[in-house]
Structures are given as C-alpha cells and as structure tokens.
Scaffold this motif. Structure first.
Motif, PDB file in Angstrom:
ATOM      1  N   LEU A 202      -2.694   8.544  -7.002  1.00 44.93           N
ATOM      2  CA  LEU A 202      -1.450   8.373  -6.257  1.00 44.93           C
ATOM      3  C   LEU A 202      -1.732   8.100  -4.778  1.00 44.93           C
ATOM      4  O   LEU A 202      -0.958   7.404  -4.107  1.00 44.93           O
ATOM      5  CB  LEU A 202      -0.573   9.604  -6.415  1.00 44.93           C
ATOM      6  CG  LEU A 202      -0.022   9.852  -7.826  1.00 44.93           C
ATOM      7  CD1 LEU A 202       0.718  11.173  -7.897  1.00 44.93           C
ATOM      8  CD2 LEU A 202       0.886   8.698  -8.250  1.00 44.93           C
ATOM      9  N   ARG A 203      -2.828   8.625  -4.269  1.00 42.09           N
ATOM     10  CA  ARG A 203      -3.192   8.396  -2.873  1.00 42.09           C
ATOM     11  C   ARG A 203      -3.528   6.925  -2.615  1.00 42.09           C
ATOM     12  O   ARG A 203      -3.430   6.440  -1.483  1.00 42.09           O
ATOM     13  CB  ARG A 203      -4.383   9.285  -2.509  1.00 42.09           C
ATOM     14  CG  ARG A 203      -4.646   9.388  -1.010  1.00 42.09           C
ATOM     15  CD  ARG A 203      -5.677  10.461  -0.688  1.00 42.09           C
ATOM     16  NE  ARG A 203      -5.111  11.799  -0.879  1.00 42.09           N
ATOM     17  CZ  ARG A 203      -5.564  12.685  -1.755  1.00 42.09           C
ATOM     18  NH1 ARG A 203      -6.585  12.371  -2.541  1.00 42.09           N
ATOM     19  NH2 ARG A 203      -5.021  13.876  -1.868  1.00 42.09           N
ATOM     20  N   LEU A 204      -3.897   6.199  -3.665  1.00 40.51           N
ATOM     21  CA  LEU A 204      -4.202   4.771  -3.546  1.00 40.51           C
ATOM     22  C   LEU A 204      -2.943   3.901  -3.485  1.00 40.51           C
ATOM     23  O   LEU A 204      -3.037   2.697  -3.272  1.00 40.51           O
ATOM     24  CB  LEU A 204      -5.081   4.322  -4.720  1.00 40.51           C
ATOM     25  CG  LEU A 204      -6.487   4.949  -4.786  1.00 40.51           C
ATOM     26  CD1 LEU A 204      -7.161   4.613  -6.104  1.00 40.51           C
ATOM     27  CD2 LEU A 204      -7.337   4.486  -3.612  1.00 40.51           C
ATOM     28  N   LYS A 205      -1.783   4.505  -3.704  1.00 37.51           N
ATOM     29  CA  LYS A 205      -0.486   3.810  -3.650  1.00 37.51           C
ATOM     30  C   LYS A 205      -0.450   2.580  -4.569  1.00 37.51           C
ATOM     31  O   LYS A 205      -0.101   1.475  -4.154  1.00 37.51           O
ATOM     32  CB  LYS A 205      -0.172   3.360  -2.214  1.00 37.51           C
ATOM     33  CG  LYS A 205      -0.198   4.468  -1.175  1.00 37.51           C
ATOM     34  CD  LYS A 205       0.894   5.493  -1.417  1.00 37.51           C
ATOM     35  CE  LYS A 205       0.909   6.552  -0.321  1.00 37.51           C
ATOM     36  NZ  LYS A 205       1.911   7.622  -0.574  1.00 37.51           N
ATOM     37  N   PRO A 206      -0.796   2.753  -5.846  1.00 40.35           N
ATOM     38  CA  PRO A 206      -0.812   1.588  -6.741  1.00 40.35           C
ATOM     39  C   PRO A 206       0.593   1.152  -7.147  1.00 40.35           C
ATOM     40  O   PRO A 206       1.530   1.957  -7.168  1.00 40.35           O
ATOM     41  CB  PRO A 206      -1.583   2.099  -7.958  1.00 40.35           C
ATOM     42  CG  PRO A 206      -1.268   3.559  -7.999  1.00 40.35           C
ATOM     43  CD  PRO A 206      -1.189   3.994  -6.554  1.00 40.35           C
ATOM     44  N   ASP A 207       0.716  -0.131  -7.488  1.00 37.29           N
ATOM     45  CA  ASP A 207       1.964  -0.636  -8.071  1.00 37.29           C
ATOM     46  C   ASP A 207       1.982  -0.399  -9.579  1.00 37.29           C
ATOM     47  O   ASP A 207       3.055  -0.312 -10.181  1.00 37.29           O
ATOM     48  CB  ASP A 207       2.102  -2.135  -7.792  1.00 37.29           C
ATOM     49  CG  ASP A 207       2.191  -2.432  -6.307  1.00 37.29           C
ATOM     50  OD1 ASP A 207       3.007  -1.775  -5.622  1.00 37.29           O
ATOM     51  OD2 ASP A 207       1.450  -3.307  -5.833  1.00 37.29           O
ATOM     52  N   GLY A 208       0.786  -0.327 -10.180  1.00 42.02           N
ATOM     53  CA  GLY A 208       0.687  -0.099 -11.615  1.00 42.02           C
ATOM     54  C   GLY A 208      -0.657   0.504 -11.976  1.00 42.02           C
ATOM     55  O   GLY A 208      -1.626   0.415 -11.197  1.00 42.02           O
ATOM     56  N   ILE A 209      -0.718   1.125 -13.150  1.00 40.94           N
ATOM     57  CA  ILE A 209      -1.957   1.747 -13.638  1.00 40.94           C
ATOM     58  C   ILE A 209      -2.313   1.145 -14.997  1.00 40.94           C
ATOM     59  O   ILE A 209      -1.474   1.093 -15.900  1.00 40.94           O
ATOM     60  CB  ILE A 209      -1.800   3.273 -13.771  1.00 40.94           C
ATOM     61  CG1 ILE A 209      -1.526   3.900 -12.404  1.00 40.94           C
ATOM     62  CG2 ILE A 209      -3.041   3.897 -14.401  1.00 40.94           C
ATOM     63  CD1 ILE A 209      -1.197   5.387 -12.471  1.00 40.94           C
ATOM     64  N   MET A 210      -3.547   0.682 -15.115  1.00 37.10           N
ATOM     65  CA  MET A 210      -4.053   0.149 -16.373  1.00 37.10           C
ATOM     66  C   MET A 210      -5.009   1.148 -17.003  1.00 37.10           C
ATOM     67  O   MET A 210      -5.959   1.602 -16.363  1.00 37.10           O
ATOM     68  CB  MET A 210      -4.781  -1.180 -16.127  1.00 37.10           C
ATOM     69  CG  MET A 210      -5.550  -1.721 -17.324  1.00 37.10           C
ATOM     70  SD  MET A 210      -4.477  -2.328 -18.637  1.00 37.10           S
ATOM     71  CE  MET A 210      -3.855  -3.830 -17.882  1.00 37.10           C
ATOM     72  N   LEU A 211      -4.749   1.509 -18.261  1.00 40.58           N
ATOM     73  CA  LEU A 211      -5.632   2.393 -19.023  1.00 40.58           C
ATOM     74  C   LEU A 211      -6.425   1.522 -19.987  1.00 40.58           C
ATOM     75  O   LEU A 211      -5.849   0.903 -20.875  1.00 40.58           O
ATOM     76  CB  LEU A 211      -4.814   3.437 -19.795  1.00 40.58           C
ATOM     77  CG  LEU A 211      -3.779   4.232 -18.995  1.00 40.58           C
ATOM     78  CD1 LEU A 211      -2.939   5.101 -19.929  1.00 40.58           C
ATOM     79  CD2 LEU A 211      -4.464   5.087 -17.935  1.00 40.58           C
ATOM     80  N   THR A 212      -7.746   1.494 -19.845  1.00 44.15           N
ATOM     81  CA  THR A 212      -8.543   0.534 -20.600  1.00 44.15           C
ATOM     82  C   THR A 212      -8.970   1.058 -21.968  1.00 44.15           C
ATOM     83  O   THR A 212      -8.728   2.205 -22.328  1.00 44.15           O
ATOM     84  CB  THR A 212      -9.817   0.135 -19.824  1.00 44.15           C
ATOM     85  OG1 THR A 212     -10.794   1.192 -19.942  1.00 44.15           O
ATOM     86  CG2 THR A 212      -9.525  -0.143 -18.377  1.00 44.15           C
ATOM     87  N   ASN A 213      -9.645   0.187 -22.667  1.00 43.86           N
ATOM     88  CA  ASN A 213     -10.303   0.543 -23.924  1.00 43.86           C
ATOM     89  C   ASN A 213     -11.482   1.459 -23.656  1.00 43.86           C
ATOM     90  O   ASN A 213     -11.873   1.678 -22.504  1.00 43.86           O
ATOM     91  CB  ASN A 213     -10.807  -0.721 -24.619  1.00 43.86           C
ATOM     92  CG  ASN A 213     -11.919  -1.385 -23.811  1.00 43.86           C
ATOM     93  OD1 ASN A 213     -11.680  -1.907 -22.724  1.00 43.86           O
ATOM     94  ND2 ASN A 213     -13.136  -1.357 -24.327  1.00 43.86           N
TER      95      ASN A 213
END
Length: 366
Positions: free
Chosen positions: A208-219
């Motif tokens: 959350l500190r990185l202020k992302p617009d989205g989070i990708m959960l990989t394989n």
C-alpha cells in the motif's frame, strides 16, 4: 549412450536412454500435452521440483533460442520425452535441448513410451518418480524414494528475493511474484504499465505504501496453502486496490475470500484446454499448468462468483468478487506457449482499474 530408467513410486519402471545431465533425481512426475512450446514449458517456474513428461513424440526439433524463455533459469527436476532431436533446424536456434539441459544440470530420459507413462499417471494419479542409471536395482531406488520428503514451499525458491521496477508511463501495478512467468510481465509492459515486482511475502503495508493502481498475483508452483503470508496480504488489500490473479494467484485469492482448494488427480497441463465463460456464454482455448484447483462447492458461502468453468471436468477456471474489484483465472492468459484467446483479460484488468479510479474520485468530490 547411457541407459537410464524411471521408477514410479507404485513400482512401474520405464527404461530408456539418458540425455542432458547424468545425475540421479526424484520429483513429482507430471505430463504436458502441448505440441509445441517445450522451451517455455521447461523454463516455467510452476514446474519447480517436478519431472515433466512431454506427450508429443518429437522434442527439440527447433532447438533452444534466446527469446522464448519464461524465466532466467529453469526449475524443473527432470525431462522425459519419446525422442529428442540432436540436430535442430530453425533459424533462431542457438543450441540443442541436450546441451541446454547439461548446462543447467537437468537430467533427461528419452526412448520410452510417453503415452503409456501418461496413461499410468491418468489412471493412478500424479506420482513421485526417480530417474537413475539402469544398473541401480528397483529395490534400492524405491528405498531412496521413500526417504525423500515431499517437496513443499516451492514458491520461496522461485520468487524474487528483492523488489525491482520495470518502468512505464501508464498505470502503476504491483506484481506479487510467486514464480512469475515473464509472459505476464511482458503483457503488462506492452500496455505501458509501471510495474513494481515484489517477493511473495511482501507485506500489505509495504504494498500500500507503493500507492499502486492495481495488484497482479502471478502463477507459481506447489500448494497455495503453503503461502499463508500471501493470503493474509490479500485480505488486507482487497478492499482498497483492484486485483487480478493468475493460476496460483487465482487460488490464493479464493483462499483469502474463504473458499477452499484441493489437489487434483493429475492436474491440467497443456495448450488446448477449453474454458466456458458463464457471463457471456463464449468458449475459448487456454494454456494451463496447475495441480491444484478451487473447490466449487466452497464458493457458496463466500462473496465470490463463479465466472468460468473447464469444459473437460467442470472445475473452477474463473471467479470474481461480488463487492470488491477483484477477479482471477486458473489458466494462463499470457499464453506462452498456447492460444491467445484470453489475452484480453489484461485489458479487462486495466479497465477495472479505470472504473475503480473513477469511483474513488467521485467519492472525493461528493
């Protein structure tokens, strides 16, 4: 040529000829039905600790090139083929599959009936196996195999150790690496995303500190229940940031939302698995590589909605959250190797981010 053999834990023996490294190795024996893409399969981190059987009879005929890797170094324990090509023919070829396996100390076994081996796995379920020199007795191999612990926590082996950035001018994406295929990163950078790749155990607070617009959960490889850190992280961020999960990331999202997962009899591994979208009624072909699946019945008492199913066995292939902006799929939309039918999901993810951003702005100015 060195005569070698594979012994399965049920006592079944296959004798053939060795190539690649000549060391002895054990691992879970799985099969992939793809007709092409052996380089991408060998370099897919989701195969960590496994001995991969390729059902297509001729492997290595177009060699190994610099462009088709899914990770820098392979994580497979061994490779089994019917026949491998010693003299590949392709303008992109840099080396043979034999020399590549030797360079990475991975043993190969050729000259066996891979279709028969596949039938054994389909009938009995996934089994552990051991590749050894032919003169070693079956009894000795079984004794060795029984003393080797079942491999766990493969994600720790395949994930990046430290965060790093792949810069772009578009949406800011935090990619949680559980054993990422480079194809996922390629699809995000193709869309000009600014990607920060973080380890599997990166905390929700740091994300959350990185202020992302989205989070990708990989394989990634192994049992999703071996990654409790990720489940806890997802539970803390799902109400704030849009999420897109792929394969292991899909299973982790399901676990974080209260569903359950289970080990499949022999898994889905290949490039032609049909999936039906229950929302629009369309059917498409997908590339798959997984040995665990979300239990359909456990979705009932969660906020998750079943969106896609496998037509071969009706297992869960897609889910989305009914309240928060989060969705996931069991297959690989980055399609390496395999069909590109589901590549649009990366665009859907960016659209979900746009919609969420608009909602947040409306709240601020309301």
């Amino acid at each position: 040529m060195l005569k070698r053999k594979l012994l399965l834990e049920d006592g079944t023996v296959f004798t053939g000829v060795g190539f690649g490294s000549d060391r002895e190795i054990s691992g879970e024996v799985v099969f992939n039905t793809s007709m092409t893409g052996y380089q991408e399969i060998i370099s897919d981190p989701s195969y960590c600790g496994q001995i991969v059987t390729l059902t297509y009879p001729l492997i290595g005929n177009y060699g190994i090139n610099r462009d088709d890797f899914e990770t820098v170094a392979p994580f497979i324990n061994g490779l089994i083929v019917k026949e491998y090509s010693e003299f590949p023919s392709n303008f992109r070829s840099d080396e043979t599959i034999d020399s590549y396996l030797k360079a990475h100390d991975i043993p190969g076994l050729s000259g066996i009936d891979t279709r028969k081996l596949t039938k054994c796995i389909r009938n009995a379920g996934t089994m552990r196996g051991y590749i050894a020199n032919a003169e070693v007795t079956d009894e000795e191999i079984l004794a060795r195999l029984s003393n080797i612990p079942v491999l766990r926590n493969q994600v720790k082996q395949t994930s990046t150790s430290n965060p790093y950035i792949v810069p772009g001018r578009g949406r800011r994406i935090v990619l949680v690496d559980f054993g990422m295929k480079h194809g996922i990163l390629r699809e995000l950078t193709k869309r000009n995303c600014h990607v920060t790749v973080v380890p599997y155990n990166y905390s929700a607070e740091n994300i959350l500190r990185l202020k992302p617009d989205g989070i990708m959960l990989t394989n990634g490889p192994g049992d999703p229940q071996d990654v409790p850190e990720a489940i806890e992280m997802i539970q803390k961020v799902i109400h704030e940031i849009p999420i897109f999960g792929i394969c292991l990331g899909h299973q982790l999202l399901a676990l974080a939302c209260g569903a359950e997962t289970e080990k499949m009899k022999f898994g889905h591994r290949g490039g032609n698995h049909p999936v039906k979208d229950l929302i629009n009624g369309k059917t498409f072909l997908t590339s798959q590589n997984h040995g665990y699946a979300v239990k359909t019945s456990t979705l009932t008492n969660t906020d998750l909605e079943l969106t896609q199913i496998a037509l071969n066995d009706h297992s869960v292939e897609g889910i989305r959250h009914k309240v928060f902006p989060a969705f996931s799929v069991q297959y690989h939309p980055e399609s390496s190797p395999g069909p590109e039918d589901s590549n649009y999901l990366f665009d859907d993810f960016l659209s979900l981010i746009e919609q969420n951003s608009t909602k947040q702005e409306e709240k601020v100015y309301a």
